[in-house]
Scaffold this active site. Structure first.
Site, PDB file in Angstrom:
ATOM      1  N   ASP A  86       0.836  -1.204   0.000  1.00 55.06           N
ATOM      2  CA  ASP A  86       0.000   0.000   0.000  1.00 55.06           C
ATOM      3  C   ASP A  86       0.873   1.257   0.000  1.00 55.06           C
ATOM      4  OD1 ASP A  86      -2.290   1.500   0.039  1.00 55.06           O
ATOM      5  OD2 ASP A  86      -2.766   1.129   2.145  1.00 55.06           O
ATOM      6  N   ASN A 101     -10.762  -3.282  -6.121  1.00 55.07           N
ATOM      7  CA  ASN A 101      -9.992  -2.316  -6.922  1.00 55.07           C
ATOM      8  C   ASN A 101     -10.646  -1.991  -8.276  1.00 55.07           C
ATOM      9  OD1 ASN A 101      -6.692  -3.372  -5.737  1.00 55.07           O
ATOM     10  ND2 ASN A 101      -7.995  -1.686  -5.051  1.00 55.07           N
TER      11      ASN A 101
HETATM   12  C1  FPP Z   1      -1.837   0.154  -3.363  1.00 54.31           C
HETATM   13  O1  FPP Z   1      -1.421   1.492  -3.461  1.00 54.31           O
HETATM   14  C2  FPP Z   1      -1.320  -0.637  -4.459  1.00 54.31           C
HETATM   15  C3  FPP Z   1      -2.083  -1.258  -5.394  1.00 54.31           C
HETATM   16  C4  FPP Z   1      -3.551  -1.201  -5.392  1.00 54.31           C
HETATM   17  C5  FPP Z   1      -1.503  -2.014  -6.509  1.00 54.31           C
HETATM   18  C6  FPP Z   1      -0.224  -2.781  -6.261  1.00 54.31           C
HETATM   19  C7  FPP Z   1       0.481  -2.924  -7.552  1.00 54.31           C
HETATM   20  C8  FPP Z   1       1.815  -2.867  -7.746  1.00 54.31           C
HETATM   21  C9  FPP Z   1       2.766  -2.796  -6.648  1.00 54.31           C
HETATM   22  C10 FPP Z   1       2.408  -2.848  -9.129  1.00 54.31           C
HETATM   23  C11 FPP Z   1       2.336  -4.090  -9.939  1.00 54.31           C
HETATM   24  C12 FPP Z   1       2.366  -5.386  -9.219  1.00 54.31           C
HETATM   25  C13 FPP Z   1       3.093  -6.476  -9.594  1.00 54.31           C
HETATM   26  C14 FPP Z   1       2.928  -7.762  -8.852  1.00 54.31           C
HETATM   27  C15 FPP Z   1       4.045  -6.441 -10.705  1.00 54.31           C
HETATM   28  P1  FPP Z   1      -2.512   2.630  -3.593  1.00 54.31           P
HETATM   29  O2  FPP Z   1      -2.653   2.967  -5.013  1.00 54.31           O
HETATM   30  O3  FPP Z   1      -3.787   2.203  -2.919  1.00 54.31           O
HETATM   31  O4  FPP Z   1      -1.803   3.770  -2.790  1.00 54.31           O
HETATM   32  P2  FPP Z   1      -2.496   4.952  -1.963  1.00 54.31           P
HETATM   33  O5  FPP Z   1      -3.293   4.293  -0.859  1.00 54.31           O
HETATM   34  O6  FPP Z   1      -1.317   5.720  -1.444  1.00 54.31           O
HETATM   35  O7  FPP Z   1      -3.325   5.714  -2.933  1.00 54.31           O
END
Ligand code: FPP
Length: 254
Positions: free
Chosen positions: A34, A82
């Site tokens: 996250d 998501n």
């Molecule tokens: C949460 O951060 C992250 C995600 C919803 C996606 C995770 C994806 C990756 C790390 C990239 C690709 C993955 C792989 C396995 C290659 P957020 O967007 O919710 O962050 P925020 O809460 O700060 O907005």
């Protein structure tokens, strides 16, 4: 190069055990990655830049996990909730997943890593779903360690699917409801063939499970860090593992 372990070394190195027999290195670590958005916002960058940096953190973390001898890593890459994000962000995350597979699959395979998906990846666009199927098929026979990616995954949905499957068995007269135990339920979950979850990490300072591995986390150690996912690295993983090693796991006993 994602993983340092060579195909020749086969199985993940056995973790050293503490004096009381408790392992110092968790066999199975799950991570709620996250903070990509906040990382990007702090730099006045688009959210995609945060997700890109997050994908780099995935590569670093897998390398570090391999060095530590962690047998199984489960990453929460896309939750069933998501889909509520803007269409462009969903497309960007799907694109990053495809890029990751294109760039890393050969390394994963050479490192004797098995790729598993939990959740229902068939909901992604056909090319991405097909790439994931092909990657799982290619690596199915690998027995060094396991990379589990949770995609379109929600723990409540996973439990509902498990309950439906057991209900069907009862309806068909194959299962007596009195025989339903925690073990029969666990055997229906997406994680049935994985080692028990030892350590669950969440980055970015949020302190909740967000519908991730709710059943499997029953006796896992929980570790929350303020580090944003794109900043997560070998030292951050080592700190989580050190915290785990200091915990005393009693499973309800004394
Ligand atoms: C949460 O951060 C992250 C995600 C919803 C996606 C995770 C994806 C990756 C790390 C990239 C690709 C993955 C792989 C396995 C290659 P957020 O967007 O919710 O962050 P925020 O809460 O700060 O907005």
């Amino acid at each position: 190069m994602i993983l340092s372990r060579s195909r020749a070394s086969r199985k993940a190195a056995p973790a050293p055990a503490g004096g009381d027999g408790q392992r110092l290195v968790p066999r199975h670590v799950a991570i709620i990655m996250d903070g990509n958005g906040r990382w990007a916002k702090a730099r006045h960058l688009p959210r995609l830049a945060g997700h890109r940096a997050g994908a780099e953190a995935v590569r670093r973390t897998l390398r570090a996990a391999s060095k530590l001898g962690i047998e199984c890593v489960t990453l929460y890459a896309f939750s069933s909730e998501n889909w509520k994000r803007p269409e462009q962000e969903v497309a960007d995350l799907t694109g990053l997943m495809k890029q990751f597979l294109r760039a890393e699959l050969d390394e994963l395979h050479a490192g004797n890593i098995r790729l598993r998906i939990i959740g229902d990846h068939r909901a992604f666009e056909p090319e991405a779903a097909a790439m994931l199927d092909a990657a799982m098929e290619k690596t199915a026979g690998n027995d060094g360690s396991t990379l589990v990616v949770a995609l379109n995954y929600g723990s409540q949905d996973e439990l509902a699917r498990a309950m439906r499957a057991l209900g069907e068995q009862v309806k068909a007269g194959m299962l007596d409801p009195a025989q339903i135990t925690p073990e029969t339920i666990a055997a229906q979950l997406d994680t049935a063939d994985l080692p028990p979850l030892d350590l669950l990490v969440r980055t970015s300072g949020e302190v909740r499970l967000s519908n991730f591995l709710l059943w499997q986390a029953a006796y896992a150690e929980l570790y929350f860090t303020d580090t944003l996912w794109p900043d997560f690295d070998e030292a951050a993983l080592a700190a989580a593992v050190e915290a785990y090693a200091r915990r005393e796991r009693r499973y309800g006993g004394l």
